[in-house]
Design an enzyme around this catalytic site. Structure first.
Site, PDB file in Angstrom:
ATOM      1  N   HIS A  23       0.853  -1.192   0.000  1.00 20.74           N
ATOM      2  CA  HIS A  23       0.000   0.000   0.000  1.00 20.74           C
ATOM      3  C   HIS A  23       0.888   1.240   0.000  1.00 20.74           C
ATOM      4  CE1 HIS A  23      -3.874  -2.026   1.769  1.00 20.74           C
ATOM      5  NE2 HIS A  23      -3.830  -2.082   0.459  1.00 20.74           N
ATOM      6  N   HIS A  79     -11.854  -8.767  -6.573  1.00 23.82           N
ATOM      7  CA  HIS A  79     -11.537  -7.464  -5.976  1.00 23.82           C
ATOM      8  C   HIS A  79     -10.623  -6.750  -6.958  1.00 23.82           C
ATOM      9  CE1 HIS A  79     -10.068  -4.526  -3.155  1.00 23.82           C
ATOM     10  NE2 HIS A  79      -9.049  -5.202  -2.703  1.00 23.82           N
ATOM     11  N   GLU A  81      -8.444  -4.210  -6.528  1.00 22.48           N
ATOM     12  CA  GLU A  81      -7.203  -3.532  -6.136  1.00 22.48           C
ATOM     13  C   GLU A  81      -6.032  -4.086  -6.955  1.00 22.48           C
ATOM     14  OE1 GLU A  81      -6.649  -3.243  -1.885  1.00 22.48           O
ATOM     15  OE2 GLU A  81      -5.189  -1.628  -2.115  1.00 22.48           O
ATOM     16  N   ASP A  83      -3.076  -5.101  -6.610  1.00 26.02           N
ATOM     17  CA  ASP A  83      -2.274  -6.291  -6.299  1.00 26.02           C
ATOM     18  C   ASP A  83      -2.941  -7.569  -6.806  1.00 26.02           C
ATOM     19  OD1 ASP A  83      -4.110  -5.486  -4.282  1.00 26.02           O
ATOM     20  OD2 ASP A  83      -3.225  -6.885  -2.847  1.00 26.02           O
ATOM     21  N   HIS A 146     -12.276  -5.607   1.846  1.00 21.81           N
ATOM     22  CA  HIS A 146     -12.197  -4.312   2.499  1.00 21.81           C
ATOM     23  C   HIS A 146     -12.461  -3.131   1.544  1.00 21.81           C
ATOM     24  CE1 HIS A 146      -7.988  -3.141   1.067  1.00 21.81           C
ATOM     25  NE2 HIS A 146      -8.269  -4.253   0.437  1.00 21.81           N
ATOM     26  N   ASP A 165      -9.032 -10.889  -0.103  1.00 22.00           N
ATOM     27  CA  ASP A 165      -8.189 -10.384   0.988  1.00 22.00           C
ATOM     28  C   ASP A 165      -8.578 -10.944   2.354  1.00 22.00           C
ATOM     29  OD1 ASP A 165      -6.406  -8.732  -0.438  1.00 22.00           O
ATOM     30  OD2 ASP A 165      -7.829  -7.068  -0.457  1.00 22.00           O
ATOM     31  N   TYR A 193      -2.641  -8.099   9.987  1.00 17.52           N
ATOM     32  CA  TYR A 193      -3.435  -7.814   8.783  1.00 17.52           C
ATOM     33  C   TYR A 193      -4.827  -7.328   9.173  1.00 17.52           C
ATOM     34  CZ  TYR A 193      -5.064  -8.844   3.979  1.00 17.52           C
ATOM     35  OH  TYR A 193      -5.565  -8.778   2.707  1.00 17.52           O
ATOM     36  N   HIS A 226      -3.779 -13.568  -0.293  1.00 14.93           N
ATOM     37  CA  HIS A 226      -2.412 -13.333   0.213  1.00 14.93           C
ATOM     38  C   HIS A 226      -2.072 -14.409   1.233  1.00 14.93           C
ATOM     39  CE1 HIS A 226      -2.173  -9.259  -1.452  1.00 14.93           C
ATOM     40  NE2 HIS A 226      -3.314  -8.958  -0.878  1.00 14.93           N
TER      41      HIS A 226
HETATM   42 FE1  FEO Z   1      -7.266  -5.149  -1.241  1.00 13.76          FE
HETATM   43 FE2  FEO Z   1      -4.872  -7.482  -1.513  1.00 13.76          FE
HETATM   44  O1  FEO Z   1      -5.876  -6.036  -2.100  1.00 13.76           O
END
Ligand code: FEO
Length: 398
Positions: A23, A79, A81, A83, A146, A165, A193, A226
């Site tokens: 991030h 999601h 994002e 990553d 999230h 996530d 996390y 992750h």
């Molecule tokens: Fe919210 Fe692992 O990206």
């Protein structure tokens, strides 16, 4: 490299040992991370999520070599994002027309990130896609777990949940599964996390867990985006999330402070002694926030029933490292924790009041007006700080 997970599910992600900040520079990843992507091969072949942009080519090359891009029928983007979606442009360049299943909010995010009119198929909770062989992917929206676009995908007939996530950790390991890795390391990364990313959304986490558990779906594997995959007692992480979402606190006190000429540090240490004298069973930890990883400080705050924030008074305010962490804490919206402030000063002495106000605004129950000490603390001032620590322990007990 493709790795077998369960049935016809394979992991096709990327382990990122080098990652130390995530991030931007907001989240420390001392143990690296991974971007987990999964391939489900039945009569149809589905790809679930991709990897971060720097690994896009490697990821797509591997898919081409091991699966054949032409053999992928569609993908699910749980999601948006970066990553997890960062390899989409490379993948779609080499496999044009690939249908992408995602939520309505993910569609907005993906278009906002990549400005492409790919073949998006918007889904909502309860929608599903058939894979053949009696299996299908069922979608469950999970807004704000999230991001607004977040979604869980469940492999019906294969007892596997892909929650993106949620239930993940920033933890690089070739061992891939929860039962094979060091358990202390794993749980440290899980709670960090949750504390740093999911705390603001705890009410939604609790609700979503109730909803998903209420579906009584068989779950043999939870495969997050992750870290390691939960295959041994996979619901243990769901149980932990339920605990963490319920205004979690241990018998722990975190003292966090910054100091200019060591006066506030000495007060912090005396207060730690006082709390410990009055409540020897309480784990009391102290962090100078200018010298400590802020995510580790926040994890300790998350685990605590009470906190003490300290800063000397500077320009009628507080030191910048304390101001920075207070900004984070306000955003995380901890609940059910008590707090107070302290600091030394030379002239006006506003810092405890400034910190108390910010702690109150962040949702802490501020138990008193705090403790302040003029100039460098002498033996009497340190005795008073110890006594204040003992009093504070009394105010937070029970
Ligand atoms: Fe919210 Fe692992 O990206």
């Amino acid at each position: 490299m493709k790795r077998h997970v369960i049935g016809n599910v394979h992991w096709v992600g990327k382990i990122d040992w080098e990652l130390k900040k995530f991030h931007g520079s907001e989240y420390s990843t001392h143990k690296g991370s991974s971007y987990n992507s999964y391939l489900v091969r039945e009569e149809k072949t589905a790809l679930i999520d991709t990897v971060w942009l720097p690994f896009a080519k490697e990821f797509v090359d591997n898919l081409e070599a091991e699966v054949g891009l032409a053999n992928i029928d569609f993908m699910v983007q749980n999601h948006a994002e970066i990553d997890h979606s960062g390899a989409l442009p490379e993948l779609l360049r080499r496999r044009p027309g690939l249908p992408i299943y995602c939520t309505a909010n993910a569609l907005k995010s993906l278009k906002g990130h990549y400005h492409q009119d790919w073949d998006f198929r918007v889904v909502k909770t309860g929608d599903s896609v058939e894979l053949g062989n009696g299996k299908k992917l069922v979608f469950v929206e999970a807004p704000m777990l999230h991001w607004p676009d977040s979604m869980f995908t469940y492999l019906a007939g294969g007892a596997t949940l892909f929650p993106n996530d949620a239930f993940g950790q920033h933890y690089a390991s070739e061992l891939l599964f929860n039962d094979l890795v060091d358990q202390d390391e794993l749980w440290d990364e899980c709670v960090k996390y949750y504390a740093n990313i999911l705390t603001p959304f705890s009410p939604l986490v609790a609700k979503k867990i109730q909803e998903v558990v209420g579906m009584k779906l068989p779950v043999e594997v939870i495969a997050p985006s992750h870290g390691v995959i939960w295959r041994k007692d996979p619901l243990q992480i769901v149980g932990k999330y339920a605990e963490w979402a319920a205004d979690y606190r241990e018998d722990r006190v975190t003292v966090f402070y910054d100091s200019m000429w060591d006066g506030t540090r000495k007060l912090a240490e005396a207060i730690v002694q006082g709390v410990t004298e009055a409540s020897p069973g309480t784990r009391v930890v102290a962090h100078n926030v200018a010298k400590t990883d802020k995510n580790d400080v926040i994890t300790d705050i998350f685990r605590s029933k009470a906190v003490l924030a300290g800063s000397p008074t500077v320009n009628k305010g507080i030191l910048s490292a304390m101001a920075g962490i207070m900004e984070e804490i306000e955003g995380l919206r901890f609940k059910g924790k008590k707090a107070a402030a302290f600091g030394c000063y030379g002239w006006s002495g506003e810092s405890p009041a400034v910190l108390s106000k910010r702690l109150g605004a962040a949702g802490f129950e501020v138990v008193d007006e705090g403790f302040k000490s003029l100039w460098a603390p002498d033996a009497a001032a340190l005795d008073a700080a110890r006594a204040y620590g003992r009093e504070f322990a009394g105010k937070i007990s029970g």
